[in-house]
Design an enzyme around this catalytic site. Structure first.
Site, PDB file in Angstrom:
ATOM      1  N   LYS A 183       1.025  -1.212  -0.153  1.00 41.17           N
ATOM      2  CA  LYS A 183      -0.140  -0.053  -0.018  1.00 41.17           C
ATOM      3  C   LYS A 183       1.060   1.150  -0.075  1.00 41.17           C
ATOM      4  O   LYS A 183       2.174   1.140   0.179  1.00 41.17           O
ATOM      5  CB  LYS A 183      -0.964  -0.118   1.356  1.00 41.17           C
TER       6      LYS A 183
HETATM    7  C1  LIG Z   1      -5.442  -4.259   0.594  1.00 36.92           C
HETATM    8  C2  LIG Z   1      -6.950  -4.003   0.455  1.00 36.92           C
HETATM    9  C3  LIG Z   1      -7.772  -4.226   1.587  1.00 36.92           C
HETATM   10  C4  LIG Z   1      -7.202  -4.751   2.854  1.00 36.92           C
HETATM   11  O1  LIG Z   1      -6.181  -5.552   3.022  1.00 36.92           O
HETATM   12  P1  LIG Z   1      -5.620  -5.944   4.285  1.00 36.92           P
HETATM   13  O2  LIG Z   1      -4.455  -6.997   3.615  1.00 36.92           O
HETATM   14  O3  LIG Z   1      -6.414  -6.862   5.223  1.00 36.92           O
HETATM   15  O4  LIG Z   1      -4.972  -4.781   4.933  1.00 36.92           O
HETATM   16  C5  LIG Z   1      -9.424  -4.213   1.403  1.00 36.92           C
HETATM   17  N1  LIG Z   1      -9.564  -4.042   0.053  1.00 36.92           N
HETATM   18  C6  LIG Z   1      -8.981  -3.481  -0.805  1.00 36.92           C
HETATM   19  C7  LIG Z   1      -9.557  -3.050  -2.239  1.00 36.92           C
HETATM   20  C8  LIG Z   1      -7.624  -3.633  -0.747  1.00 36.92           C
HETATM   21  O5  LIG Z   1      -6.675  -3.426  -1.691  1.00 36.92           O
END
Ligand SMILES: *Cc1c(COP(=O)(O)O)cnc(C)c1O
Length: 371
Positions: A183
């Site tokens: 992210k």
């Molecule tokens: C990364 C992501 C999440 C949540 O991810 P975690 O790995 O649980 O932190 C949820 N929705 C989207 C669209 C994502 O890209």
């Protein structure tokens, strides 16, 4: 020496390392002072009343569904072109994802398709800020108001994006961020719920901490809760990342610009349309092969890119084709033609803060020669 360019990579400096070490040398590894400090970075930056740190974006979404009273039999309209966690999270408490097709240009939820899918059982809409671009929230809110639906924003890919001047994460009744290492910013694992709603904030704080109330004791649990806490080591890293967020976003903009300059005029590829009034926060760099590109040939192209040392992947496979969803809901090829056509033709190219201009050059030259 052969180049190896990964698909993704984190950007951790001495500031994050020193902050993590300081927590390890302290008395409090969890439930300590670094949590409210990290949450404060979010309330300030986004101008929201509440920010609640948690163990992942998925956990944050799960708690929000609970706080929004979405339970067994409740339908939630959302996009099949997303990461699986967006729709998985609403099924943990018995909610039912109802997918609708997307806009072919913005790759986001299409309000006309949402309108057509509303039934008496529809309780909420889950807009996802796909690849750092919020969907048409004005149209989504118009439908939500008309039909008395709740709106939860999955902003996990969009920290730093804005929609008509408002930050991603503040566009629904609550928004959720995730901090996995791919992210915009990372805490290793982690998440953040942001909201202006006192009741949602109260519930999420309680649910992340075993159902405790703020004034109750350590062993008083008025409701069923979870352990979805973030620890202080993660929060300390997150605070440093947030303090560098403008630098991080600028680096990502610069890499995206290098790609855009080199791909301008490339007729065989297209990119996500960023609507006017929206600032994207670059999460990944995804290109779409033209409709005349033979569908099955993308996998061969990916293999050749990887053989050249270029990390790449398919973003996203359709959620409704995942075996679990097909079995449970009976989804079939052809159900969402725009999503399916897009999903068969996208390629995510290497994208991270410290990707060099020379590496972008190499990726684009290699891709063009292979097309
Ligand atoms: C990364 C992501 C999440 C949540 O991810 P975690 O790995 O649980 O932190 C949820 N929705 C989207 C669209 C994502 O890209």
């Amino acid at each position: 020496m052969k180049r190896e360019i990964p698909l993704s990579g984190q950007d951790i400096t001495d500031a994050e390392i020193n902050a993590a070490v300081a927590v390890l040398r302290s008395e409090r590894l969890s439930l300590g002072p670094r949590i409210p400090e990290f949450e404060g970075e979010f309330t300030q930056r986004l101008g929201v009343k509440h920010a609640i740190a948690c163990s992942s974006g998925t956990a944050g979404l799960h708690m929000c569904w609970h706080a929004l009273d979405i339970g067994p039999g409740d339908e939630v309209i959302t996009t099949p072109f997303s990461f699986i966690a967006s729709s998985n999270s609403l099924m943990f408490d018995g909610g039912k994802p109802v997918f609708v097709d997307i806009d072919s240009q913005t790759w986001n939820l299409d309000a006309a398709c949402i309108a057509a899918a509303i039934t008496p059982r529809t309780k909420a809409i889950l807009p996802v800020d796909v690849f750092g671009v919020p969907p048409d929230m004005d149209a989504i809110w118009a439908l939500a108001r008309k039909h008395h639906l709740r709106v939860l924003e999955d902003s996990c890919e969009a920290l730093g994006a804005t929609y008509q001047g408002r930050p991603a994460g503040t566009l629904g009744e609550a928004g959720v961020f995730g901090f996995y290492p791919n992210k915009q910013m990372t805490t290793g694992e982690g998440g953040m719920v942001v909201t202006n709603d006192d009741r949602i904030a109260f519930m999420v704080r309680s649910l992340r901490n075993q159902g405790r109330d703020p004034e109750g004791g350590w062993l008083a649990h008025p409701r069923l809760g979870y352990n979805y806490r973030m620890n202080d080591i993660q929060a300390a890293i997150g605070t440093q990342q947030m303090r560098r967020l403008d630098e991080i976003l600028a680096k990502r903009n610069r890499v995206a610009k290098w790609y855009q300059e080199r791909l301008a005029g490339e007729k065989r590829l297209s990119m996500q349309r960023i609507p006017t009034g929206t600032t994207i926060s670059w999460f990944v760099f995804v290109v779409r092969l033209g409709d005349d590109y033979p569908a099955g040939h993308r996998e061969r192209l990916l293999e050749k890119l990887r053989a050249a040392g270029i990390g790449c992947n398919v973003y996203f496979p359709c959620i409704h084709f995942q075996p679990f969803y097909r079995e449970r809901f009976g989804y079939q090829p052809g159900d969402f033609p725009i999503t399916e056509a897009l999903s068969e033709r996208t390629i995510a190219l290497p994208f991270f803060n410290n990707l060099s201009e020379g590496d972008v050059d190499f990726v684009v030259k290699t891709l063009r020669s292979l097309l």
